[in-house]
Design a protein around this motif. Structure first.
Motif, PDB file in Angstrom:
ATOM      1  N   GLN A  59     -42.368  -1.016  52.936  1.00 22.49           N
ATOM      2  CA  GLN A  59     -43.159  -1.068  51.713  1.00 22.49           C
ATOM      3  C   GLN A  59     -42.305  -0.799  50.476  1.00 22.49           C
ATOM      4  O   GLN A  59     -42.505  -1.427  49.424  1.00 22.49           O
ATOM      5  CB  GLN A  59     -44.325  -0.073  51.755  1.00 22.49           C
ATOM      6  CG  GLN A  59     -45.263  -0.274  50.573  1.00 22.49           C
ATOM      7  CD  GLN A  59     -46.425   0.686  50.550  1.00 22.49           C
ATOM      8  OE1 GLN A  59     -46.283   1.825  50.122  1.00 22.49           O
ATOM      9  NE2 GLN A  59     -47.590   0.229  51.013  1.00 22.49           N
ATOM     10  N   ALA A  60     -41.349   0.127  50.578  1.00 28.26           N
ATOM     11  CA  ALA A  60     -40.467   0.394  49.438  1.00 28.26           C
ATOM     12  C   ALA A  60     -39.696  -0.862  49.052  1.00 28.26           C
ATOM     13  O   ALA A  60     -39.554  -1.177  47.853  1.00 28.26           O
ATOM     14  CB  ALA A  60     -39.503   1.534  49.775  1.00 28.26           C
ATOM     15  N   VAL A  61     -39.193  -1.589  50.035  1.00 26.21           N
ATOM     16  CA  VAL A  61     -38.466  -2.829  49.756  1.00 26.21           C
ATOM     17  C   VAL A  61     -39.401  -3.856  49.119  1.00 26.21           C
ATOM     18  O   VAL A  61     -39.024  -4.561  48.165  1.00 26.21           O
ATOM     19  CB  VAL A  61     -37.837  -3.380  51.051  1.00 26.21           C
ATOM     20  CG1 VAL A  61     -37.287  -4.785  50.840  1.00 26.21           C
ATOM     21  CG2 VAL A  61     -36.722  -2.446  51.530  1.00 26.21           C
ATOM     22  N   THR A  62     -40.640  -3.939  49.610  1.00 28.53           N
ATOM     23  CA  THR A  62     -41.617  -4.856  49.024  1.00 28.53           C
ATOM     24  C   THR A  62     -41.885  -4.515  47.566  1.00 28.53           C
ATOM     25  O   THR A  62     -41.907  -5.407  46.694  1.00 28.53           O
ATOM     26  CB  THR A  62     -42.939  -4.807  49.822  1.00 28.53           C
ATOM     27  OG1 THR A  62     -42.705  -5.269  51.152  1.00 28.53           O
ATOM     28  CG2 THR A  62     -44.008  -5.660  49.168  1.00 28.53           C
ATOM     29  N   MET A  63     -42.083  -3.231  47.272  1.00 28.37           N
ATOM     30  CA  MET A  63     -42.336  -2.811  45.897  1.00 28.37           C
ATOM     31  C   MET A  63     -41.160  -3.147  44.987  1.00 28.37           C
ATOM     32  O   MET A  63     -41.339  -3.623  43.853  1.00 28.37           O
ATOM     33  CB  MET A  63     -42.628  -1.302  45.871  1.00 28.37           C
ATOM     34  CG  MET A  63     -43.943  -0.927  46.526  1.00 28.37           C
ATOM     35  SD  MET A  63     -44.055   0.852  46.926  1.00 28.37           S
ATOM     36  CE  MET A  63     -43.990   1.583  45.302  1.00 28.37           C
ATOM     37  N   ALA A  64     -39.947  -2.924  45.481  1.00 27.40           N
ATOM     38  CA  ALA A  64     -38.756  -3.218  44.680  1.00 27.40           C
ATOM     39  C   ALA A  64     -38.650  -4.721  44.413  1.00 27.40           C
ATOM     40  O   ALA A  64     -38.296  -5.148  43.303  1.00 27.40           O
ATOM     41  CB  ALA A  64     -37.512  -2.716  45.405  1.00 27.40           C
ATOM     42  N   ARG A  65     -38.972  -5.533  45.414  1.00 29.30           N
ATOM     43  CA  ARG A  65     -38.897  -6.986  45.228  1.00 29.30           C
ATOM     44  C   ARG A  65     -39.985  -7.507  44.291  1.00 29.30           C
ATOM     45  O   ARG A  65     -39.794  -8.531  43.624  1.00 29.30           O
ATOM     46  CB  ARG A  65     -39.000  -7.668  46.591  1.00 29.30           C
ATOM     47  CG  ARG A  65     -37.742  -7.513  47.434  1.00 29.30           C
ATOM     48  CD  ARG A  65     -37.915  -8.104  48.818  1.00 29.30           C
ATOM     49  NE  ARG A  65     -36.664  -8.036  49.573  1.00 29.30           N
ATOM     50  CZ  ARG A  65     -36.564  -8.280  50.878  1.00 29.30           C
ATOM     51  NH1 ARG A  65     -37.655  -8.614  51.581  1.00 29.30           N
ATOM     52  NH2 ARG A  65     -35.406  -8.190  51.490  1.00 29.30           N
ATOM     53  N   LEU A  66     -41.118  -6.812  44.249  1.00 33.30           N
ATOM     54  CA  LEU A  66     -42.190  -7.233  43.347  1.00 33.30           C
ATOM     55  C   LEU A  66     -41.842  -6.960  41.892  1.00 33.30           C
ATOM     56  O   LEU A  66     -42.128  -7.778  41.007  1.00 33.30           O
ATOM     57  CB  LEU A  66     -43.496  -6.517  43.716  1.00 33.30           C
ATOM     58  CG  LEU A  66     -44.213  -6.979  44.983  1.00 33.30           C
ATOM     59  CD1 LEU A  66     -45.379  -6.054  45.307  1.00 33.30           C
ATOM     60  CD2 LEU A  66     -44.709  -8.417  44.824  1.00 33.30           C
ATOM     61  N   ILE A  67     -41.238  -5.805  41.627  1.00 34.96           N
ATOM     62  CA  ILE A  67     -41.002  -5.422  40.230  1.00 34.96           C
ATOM     63  C   ILE A  67     -39.724  -6.025  39.666  1.00 34.96           C
ATOM     64  O   ILE A  67     -39.627  -6.260  38.456  1.00 34.96           O
ATOM     65  CB  ILE A  67     -40.980  -3.877  40.092  1.00 34.96           C
ATOM     66  CG1 ILE A  67     -41.179  -3.457  38.626  1.00 34.96           C
ATOM     67  CG2 ILE A  67     -39.689  -3.300  40.631  1.00 34.96           C
ATOM     68  CD1 ILE A  67     -42.482  -3.911  38.019  1.00 34.96           C
ATOM     69  N   LEU A  81     -33.083  -2.735  42.686  1.00 35.15           N
ATOM     70  CA  LEU A  81     -32.096  -3.375  43.565  1.00 35.15           C
ATOM     71  C   LEU A  81     -31.425  -2.347  44.470  1.00 35.15           C
ATOM     72  O   LEU A  81     -31.221  -2.601  45.666  1.00 35.15           O
ATOM     73  CB  LEU A  81     -31.037  -4.094  42.728  1.00 35.15           C
ATOM     74  CG  LEU A  81     -29.944  -4.820  43.526  1.00 35.15           C
ATOM     75  CD1 LEU A  81     -30.539  -5.894  44.430  1.00 35.15           C
ATOM     76  CD2 LEU A  81     -28.917  -5.434  42.575  1.00 35.15           C
ATOM     77  N   ASP A  82     -31.098  -1.176  43.927  1.00 39.15           N
ATOM     78  CA  ASP A  82     -30.496  -0.118  44.745  1.00 39.15           C
ATOM     79  C   ASP A  82     -31.427   0.269  45.893  1.00 39.15           C
ATOM     80  O   ASP A  82     -30.983   0.445  47.046  1.00 39.15           O
ATOM     81  CB  ASP A  82     -30.197   1.110  43.888  1.00 39.15           C
ATOM     82  CG  ASP A  82     -28.999   0.907  42.983  1.00 39.15           C
ATOM     83  OD1 ASP A  82     -28.232  -0.047  43.220  1.00 39.15           O
ATOM     84  OD2 ASP A  82     -28.821   1.709  42.044  1.00 39.15           O
ATOM     85  N   ILE A  83     -32.706   0.426  45.588  1.00 44.02           N
ATOM     86  CA  ILE A  83     -33.686   0.796  46.623  1.00 44.02           C
ATOM     87  C   ILE A  83     -33.791  -0.307  47.673  1.00 44.02           C
ATOM     88  O   ILE A  83     -33.808  -0.047  48.884  1.00 44.02           O
ATOM     89  CB  ILE A  83     -35.057   1.092  45.981  1.00 44.02           C
ATOM     90  CG1 ILE A  83     -34.987   2.397  45.175  1.00 44.02           C
ATOM     91  CG2 ILE A  83     -36.158   1.176  47.043  1.00 44.02           C
ATOM     92  CD1 ILE A  83     -36.210   2.670  44.328  1.00 44.02           C
ATOM     93  N   GLU A  84     -33.848  -1.548  47.213  1.00 42.17           N
ATOM     94  CA  GLU A  84     -33.955  -2.680  48.144  1.00 42.17           C
ATOM     95  C   GLU A  84     -32.760  -2.746  49.086  1.00 42.17           C
ATOM     96  O   GLU A  84     -32.917  -2.935  50.306  1.00 42.17           O
ATOM     97  CB  GLU A  84     -34.071  -3.973  47.351  1.00 42.17           C
ATOM     98  CG  GLU A  84     -34.219  -5.209  48.216  1.00 42.17           C
ATOM     99  CD  GLU A  84     -34.338  -6.490  47.395  1.00 42.17           C
ATOM    100  OE1 GLU A  84     -34.153  -7.579  47.983  1.00 42.17           O
ATOM    101  OE2 GLU A  84     -34.602  -6.408  46.185  1.00 42.17           O
ATOM    102  N   LEU A  85     -31.557  -2.568  48.552  1.00 41.54           N
ATOM    103  CA  LEU A  85     -30.354  -2.694  49.379  1.00 41.54           C
ATOM    104  C   LEU A  85     -30.183  -1.504  50.317  1.00 41.54           C
ATOM    105  O   LEU A  85     -29.902  -1.668  51.509  1.00 41.54           O
ATOM    106  CB  LEU A  85     -29.124  -2.844  48.487  1.00 41.54           C
ATOM    107  CG  LEU A  85     -29.045  -4.135  47.665  1.00 41.54           C
ATOM    108  CD1 LEU A  85     -27.814  -4.127  46.779  1.00 41.54           C
ATOM    109  CD2 LEU A  85     -29.048  -5.357  48.570  1.00 41.54           C
ATOM    110  N   SER A  86     -30.341  -0.282  49.785  1.00 37.62           N
ATOM    111  CA  SER A  86     -30.099   0.905  50.612  1.00 37.62           C
ATOM    112  C   SER A  86     -31.151   1.043  51.705  1.00 37.62           C
ATOM    113  O   SER A  86     -30.821   1.318  52.865  1.00 37.62           O
ATOM    114  CB  SER A  86     -30.059   2.164  49.740  1.00 37.62           C
ATOM    115  OG  SER A  86     -31.303   2.373  49.093  1.00 37.62           O
TER     116      SER A  86
END
Length: 214
Positions: A59-67, A81-86
């Motif tokens: 879900q964190a990756v989904t939220m990062a990709r949405l915003i 982007l940092d959240i999505e990658l890490s």
């Protein structure tokens, strides 16, 4: 008068090398014949933690990709982007463990369990795509602060205040410590950024530290 002959002393180096070789062979035999630790079962702390944290990271990756494509601020895009990658990297690691252990992803969390994990509701996820960009940025920061607090509550299931949970595999403990350290730091960053954007931290109180399961 002839001198008495000295007794022949064998060289020390070959003897030491032979002793080292014997010790190495014995160690290799011990490692090869030692039974492997049993794989975690479906009710184990490792499997429950990994399944829950996998859903949480997804879900964190989904939220990062949405915003990220909607944000007008470089700082927000960079943080997303940092959240999505890490978390994407940690996701691959956890999915690999579940495959290795012969376990599936587990059932989706119930709404109550998801709240304890600090997760966003379906309506909150939709808001990241429908709110005006500036409002969506603030919503993202508030939701991610709550989300990270939920992760800290989850790692306490294996990293107890009085010490680690007995019997938990070391690789799971290492990941839990990484998540704890990185997300504590990101909460500070998220809170500071939200304050600068004029949005108070109105996220819910930190989720309960008790262990909750589906």
């Amino acid at each position: 008068m002839s001198k008495p002959r000295r007794a022949h002393t064998p060289p020390l180096l070959p003897a030491l090398l032979m002793a080292l070789l014997v010790a190495l062979l014995a160690l290799t035999a011990f490692v090869l014949t030692r039974p492997a630790p049993p794989l975690p079962g479906p009710a184990s702390a490792e499997v429950r933690f990994t399944q829950d944290m996998t859903r949480h990271h997804e879900q964190a990756v989904t939220m990062a990709r949405l915003i990220r494509p909607r944000s007008t601020r470089r700082t927000v895009r960079s943080l997303a982007l940092d959240i999505e990658l890490s978390q994407g990297e940690q996701l691959r690691q956890m999915r690999g463990w579940l495959t290795l252990w012969g376990q599936g992803p587990g059932a989706p969390p119930t709404p109550e369990h998801a709240r304890h994990m600090g997760m966003a509701s379906p309506a909150e996820l939709v808001s990241l795509s429908t709110l005006p960009p500036r409002e969506a940025e603030r919503a993202f920061l508030r939701l991610m602060i709550r989300h990270h607090r939920g992760a800290l509550a989850m790692v306490r299931g294996v990293l107890r205040p009085e010490g680690v949970r007995p019997g938990v595999r070391p690789e799971v403990l290492r990941l839990a410590r990484q998540i704890e350290a990185s997300q504590r730091g990101e909460i500070i960053t998220l809170t500071g950024l939200l304050s600068r954007l004029g949005g108070p931290d109105s996220s819910d109180a930190a989720p309960s530290s008790g262990q909750h399961h589906h």
